[in-house]
Write a protein that holds these residues in place. Structure first.
Motif, PDB file in Angstrom:
ATOM      1  N   ILE A  18       0.831  -1.205   0.000  1.00 46.85           N
ATOM      2  CA  ILE A  18       0.000   0.000   0.000  1.00 46.85           C
ATOM      3  C   ILE A  18       0.862   1.249   0.000  1.00 46.85           C
ATOM      4  N   LYS A  19       1.928   1.241   0.769  1.00 47.30           N
ATOM      5  CA  LYS A  19       2.788   2.433   0.847  1.00 47.30           C
ATOM      6  C   LYS A  19       3.482   2.723  -0.486  1.00 47.30           C
ATOM      7  N   ASP A  20       3.684   1.689  -1.312  1.00 49.32           N
ATOM      8  CA  ASP A  20       4.302   1.883  -2.625  1.00 49.32           C
ATOM      9  C   ASP A  20       3.262   2.241  -3.695  1.00 49.32           C
ATOM     10  N   LEU A  21       2.053   1.731  -3.533  1.00 44.65           N
ATOM     11  CA  LEU A  21       0.992   1.986  -4.495  1.00 44.65           C
ATOM     12  C   LEU A  21       0.376   3.371  -4.318  1.00 44.65           C
ATOM     13  N   SER A  28      -2.504   9.289  -0.121  1.00 44.62           N
ATOM     14  CA  SER A  28      -1.644   8.968   1.014  1.00 44.62           C
ATOM     15  C   SER A  28      -1.814   7.480   1.322  1.00 44.62           C
ATOM     16  N   ALA A  29      -0.812   6.901   1.947  1.00 46.31           N
ATOM     17  CA  ALA A  29      -0.887   5.478   2.307  1.00 46.31           C
ATOM     18  C   ALA A  29      -2.041   5.229   3.279  1.00 46.31           C
ATOM     19  N   SER A  30      -2.282   6.169   4.190  1.00 45.13           N
ATOM     20  CA  SER A  30      -3.369   5.973   5.164  1.00 45.13           C
ATOM     21  C   SER A  30      -4.735   6.007   4.477  1.00 45.13           C
ATOM     22  N   THR A  31      -4.900   6.869   3.481  1.00 46.96           N
ATOM     23  CA  THR A  31      -6.175   6.920   2.758  1.00 46.96           C
ATOM     24  C   THR A  31      -6.400   5.620   2.002  1.00 46.96           C
ATOM     25  N   LEU A  32      -5.385   5.155   1.282  1.00 43.74           N
ATOM     26  CA  LEU A  32      -5.516   3.898   0.548  1.00 43.74           C
ATOM     27  C   LEU A  32      -5.768   2.735   1.497  1.00 43.74           C
ATOM     28  N   ALA A  36      -8.901   0.049   1.550  1.00 45.09           N
ATOM     29  CA  ALA A  36      -8.699  -1.404   1.549  1.00 45.09           C
ATOM     30  C   ALA A  36      -9.337  -2.072   2.760  1.00 45.09           C
ATOM     31  N   GLN A  37      -9.469  -1.331   3.855  1.00 43.15           N
ATOM     32  CA  GLN A  37     -10.088  -1.873   5.071  1.00 43.15           C
ATOM     33  C   GLN A  37     -11.597  -1.636   5.118  1.00 43.15           C
ATOM     34  N   GLY A  38     -12.117  -0.867   4.171  1.00 47.05           N
ATOM     35  CA  GLY A  38     -13.553  -0.594   4.148  1.00 47.05           C
ATOM     36  C   GLY A  38     -13.970   0.510   5.099  1.00 47.05           C
ATOM     37  N   ILE A  39     -13.021   1.273   5.597  1.00 45.39           N
ATOM     38  CA  ILE A  39     -13.315   2.364   6.521  1.00 45.39           C
ATOM     39  C   ILE A  39     -13.850   3.571   5.756  1.00 45.39           C
TER      40      ILE A  39
END
Length: 106
Positions: A18-21, A28-32, A36-39
């Motif tokens: 995720i941090k690379d994608l 941002s990695a946190s948004t992605l 992915a977590q459905g949040i």
């Protein structure tokens, strides 16, 4: 499958972190990670970037699919992992199948 499950599946198939994608998708990695977590769920522009990156349709990401789409996605994922010469060989074989209308008993 829900959007987050499809996204997670595509990320896993691509074998990318995720941090690379995230930067490739202008996220941002946190948004992605939240997607992915459905949040959280992405807006239309983000959906388009995700679909373009993975070579899938927005419909697929949202859960609207035909049975062939899974086969197509798997083929695309494998194709992307090939070397340039392997890609050329596969395309040459596809051309021969098309040109000579090769029939296979399904």
């Amino acid at each position: 499958m829900e959007f987050n499950e499809r996204l997670r599946y595509l990320i896993d198939c691509e074998e990318i972190k995720i941090k690379d994608l995230a930067p490739k998708l202008c996220l941002s990695a946190s948004t992605l990670s939240n997607y992915a977590q459905g949040i959280r769920e992405p807006d239309y522009d983000t959906l388009r970037r995700i679909a373009d990156y993975f070579g899938v349709s927005i419909d697929y990401l949202l859960g609207h699919k035909t049975p062939a789409e899974d086969d197509e996605r798997q083929l695309l994922a494998r194709y992307r992992s090939f070397t340039p010469s392997q890609k050329r060989l596969l395309l040459d074989q596809a051309e021969l199948i098309t040109r000579y209308k090769v029939k296979v008993n399904d």
